[in-house]
Structure formats: structure tokens, C-alpha cells
Design a protein around this motif. Structure first.
Motif, short mmCIF file in Angstrom:
data_model
loop_
_atom_site.label_atom_id
_atom_site.label_comp_id
_atom_site.label_asym_id
_atom_site.label_seq_id
_atom_site.Cartn_x
_atom_site.Cartn_y
_atom_site.Cartn_z
N THR A 189 -4.27 -3.17 16.45
CA THR A 189 -4.51 -2.03 17.31
C THR A 189 -4.50 -2.45 18.78
O THR A 189 -3.96 -1.75 19.64
CB THR A 189 -5.86 -1.36 16.97
N GLY A 190 -5.06 -3.62 19.08
CA GLY A 190 -5.03 -4.13 20.45
C GLY A 190 -3.61 -4.35 20.95
O GLY A 190 -3.27 -3.95 22.07
N HIS A 191 -2.78 -4.98 20.11
CA HIS A 191 -1.38 -5.17 20.49
C HIS A 191 -0.70 -3.81 20.70
O HIS A 191 0.05 -3.63 21.65
CB HIS A 191 -0.64 -5.96 19.41
N LEU A 192 -0.98 -2.88 19.82
CA LEU A 192 -0.38 -1.55 19.90
C LEU A 192 -0.75 -0.86 21.22
O LEU A 192 0.11 -0.33 21.92
CB LEU A 192 -0.85 -0.71 18.72
N GLU B 153 1.98 2.42 12.46
CA GLU B 153 0.78 3.01 11.87
C GLU B 153 0.59 2.52 10.43
O GLU B 153 -0.52 2.29 9.99
CB GLU B 153 0.86 4.53 11.92
N ARG B 154 1.69 2.37 9.71
CA ARG B 154 1.60 1.86 8.34
C ARG B 154 1.26 0.37 8.36
O ARG B 154 0.51 -0.11 7.51
CB ARG B 154 2.90 2.09 7.59
N LEU B 155 1.82 -0.35 9.32
CA LEU B 155 1.58 -1.79 9.41
C LEU B 155 0.11 -2.07 9.73
O LEU B 155 -0.55 -2.83 9.04
CB LEU B 155 2.49 -2.40 10.48
N VAL B 156 -0.40 -1.45 10.76
CA VAL B 156 -1.78 -1.68 11.19
C VAL B 156 -2.77 -0.92 10.31
O VAL B 156 -3.84 -1.44 9.97
CB VAL B 156 -1.96 -1.28 12.68
N GLY B 157 -2.41 0.29 9.89
CA GLY B 157 -3.30 1.11 9.09
C GLY B 157 -3.65 0.51 7.75
O GLY B 157 -4.72 0.78 7.20
N ALA B 158 -2.76 -0.33 7.22
CA ALA B 158 -3.03 -0.95 5.92
C ALA B 158 -4.32 -1.76 5.95
O ALA B 158 -5.06 -1.80 4.96
CB ALA B 158 -1.86 -1.84 5.51
N PHE B 159 -4.63 -2.37 7.07
CA PHE B 159 -5.82 -3.21 7.16
C PHE B 159 -7.08 -2.37 7.29
O PHE B 159 -8.13 -2.75 6.79
CB PHE B 159 -5.67 -4.22 8.29
N GLY B 160 -6.97 -1.21 7.93
CA GLY B 160 -8.10 -0.28 7.95
C GLY B 160 -8.38 0.23 6.55
O GLY B 160 -9.53 0.33 6.12
N ALA B 161 -7.30 0.52 5.81
CA ALA B 161 -7.45 1.00 4.43
C ALA B 161 -8.07 -0.08 3.55
O ALA B 161 -8.95 0.20 2.73
CB ALA B 161 -6.09 1.44 3.88
N GLU B 162 -7.61 -1.32 3.71
CA GLU B 162 -8.15 -2.42 2.91
C GLU B 162 -9.64 -2.58 3.16
O GLU B 162 -10.42 -2.73 2.22
CB GLU B 162 -7.43 -3.73 3.21
N SER B 163 -10.05 -2.56 4.41
CA SER B 163 -11.47 -2.75 4.69
C SER B 163 -12.30 -1.60 4.15
O SER B 163 -13.44 -1.80 3.72
CB SER B 163 -11.71 -2.95 6.19
N SER B 164 -11.73 -0.40 4.12
CA SER B 164 -12.45 0.75 3.57
C SER B 164 -12.58 0.67 2.05
O SER B 164 -13.62 1.03 1.50
CB SER B 164 -11.74 2.05 3.93
N THR C 282 0.81 -1.21 0.00
CA THR C 282 0.00 0.00 0.00
C THR C 282 0.85 1.27 0.00
O THR C 282 0.31 2.36 -0.11
CB THR C 282 -0.94 0.04 1.22
N LEU C 283 2.16 1.12 0.13
CA LEU C 283 3.05 2.28 0.24
C LEU C 283 3.68 2.64 -1.10
O LEU C 283 3.80 1.79 -1.98
CB LEU C 283 4.16 1.98 1.25
N PRO C 284 4.13 3.87 -1.24
CA PRO C 284 4.85 4.25 -2.46
C PRO C 284 6.13 3.43 -2.60
O PRO C 284 6.69 2.96 -1.61
CB PRO C 284 5.18 5.74 -2.23
N ALA C 285 6.59 3.30 -3.85
CA ALA C 285 7.80 2.51 -4.14
C ALA C 285 8.97 2.99 -3.29
O ALA C 285 9.17 4.19 -3.11
CB ALA C 285 8.14 2.62 -5.62
N GLY C 286 9.71 2.03 -2.74
CA GLY C 286 10.90 2.34 -1.95
C GLY C 286 10.64 2.55 -0.47
O GLY C 286 11.57 2.64 0.32
N GLN C 287 9.39 2.64 -0.06
CA GLN C 287 9.08 2.80 1.36
C GLN C 287 8.63 1.46 1.93
O GLN C 287 8.15 0.60 1.21
CB GLN C 287 7.97 3.83 1.55
N ALA D 234 -10.32 -8.17 7.26
CA ALA D 234 -9.37 -7.05 7.27
C ALA D 234 -9.57 -6.20 8.52
O ALA D 234 -8.61 -5.78 9.17
CB ALA D 234 -9.53 -6.20 6.01
N ARG D 235 -10.83 -5.97 8.90
CA ARG D 235 -11.11 -5.20 10.12
C ARG D 235 -10.63 -5.95 11.36
O ARG D 235 -10.13 -5.35 12.31
CB ARG D 235 -12.60 -4.91 10.23
#
Length: 155
Positions: A112-115, A63-74, A51-56, A104-105
Motif C-alpha cells: 500500500t505504501g508503494h502504491l 488491488e488484487r496484488l496488495v489486497g491478497a495480503f489484507g485478505a490473508e491477515s483477515s 486467491t483468485l478464481p481459476a484463469g484470472q 501478512a499485514r
């Protein structure tokens, strides 16, 4: 005069709350959460990296690790709408998309719980640990007795 507020203040007096440290602890918790934990983390990282730009990458940013799943479900609401229009009689297809969205949610909530557990456990403090903060406030008050400084914690 410099004033640290919120997360900046927390991190200034507790290096365990640095983004890479929290991310490492979250990944470790997921890895140790059951059979196949390492495979789960690898799969989560792969999806998050996609879900990230190339090279990142997400290796130091929970936030990127967990946020990807929120983005996928959306974003899955779009195929759901398309399935409803293009295949109106295919209830199995829409059900499969709903199940994928729920999965995904679920992964987002697990991450998020682990975080939250990691942040909570690393936010505990005592007077001894907060002594540098107290000393800083005393110094500011002595240097600039007529100025007011407000320091706050976000949690």
C-alpha cells in the motif's frame, strides 16, 4: 452530456494512473526495494493468484496484488480461533499464527505504501497539463450555458 468524476477524470487526463500502469510501477518498486526484490514480487504474485478464481491473475491489477495480503491477515483469525479451542495449552501455535498474521499485514502495508507513492508521484499536475480539462469545461459552458456540470477529483 457526459461527466467524468473522480478516478475517471484523473485517468482521462493522465494515462500514468491507469490500473495496469500503476500496477507495473508498484511491482517495479517492490523489485527494486532491496535484495531479493524480484523473488519477493514472484512470491507475492503467486499468493495473490492463489486467491483468485481459476484463469484470472493479478498482473495488471495492484488491488488484487496488495489486497491478497489484507485478505490473508483477515482469514487467519479463523485458524487462531480454532487453535485456541482445539489446542488450548499450545501457546506457541497461537503465537506463530499471530506472527504470520502480522507478517501478512506488514506486506499489505508495504504494498500500500508503494502504491500511494506511485499515485502521488503521478498525480502531480500543472496548468499546462490541465489545459485539456479547462478547454473541456469552457466548451461545456458554451454549448449548454444553462446546464451545470460538476467535475471533481478524488484526491
Amino acid at each position: 452530456m457526459a461527466v467524468l468524476v473522480g478516478n475517471g477524470l484523473s485517468i482521462a487526463f493522465n494515462q500514468n494512473l491507469l490500473l495496469p500502469n500503476i500496477t507495473k510501477q508498484v511491482r517495479k518498486r517492490i523489485m527494486n526495494s532491496g535484495d531479493g526484490g524480484k523473488k519477493v514480487v514472484r512470491a507475492m504474485r503467486s499468493l495473490a493468484d492463489a486467491t483468485l478464481p481459476a484463469g484470472q491473475n493479478n498482473h495488471h491489477d495492484f488491488e488484487r496484488l496488495v489486497g491478497a495480503f489484507g485478505a490473508e491477515s483477515s482469514t487467519l483469525k479463523h485458524p487462531q480461533a480454532l487453535a485456541r479451542v482445539s489446542h488450548p495449552d499450545d501457546h506457541d501455535l497461537r503465537k506463530a499464527i499471530r506472527k504470520t498474521t502480522a507478517f501478512a499485514r506488514e506486506l499489505r502495508d508495504l504494498g500500500t505504501g508503494h502504491l500511494l507513492e506511485v499515485v502521488y508521484e503521478n498525480s502531480r499536475s500543472s496548468y499546462t497539463e490541465s489545459e485539456p480539462l479547462n478547454a473541456s469545461l469552457v466548451m461545456v459552458c458554451r454549448i449548454a450555458p444553462r446546464m451545470r456540470a460538476v467535475l471533481s477529483r478524488s484526491w
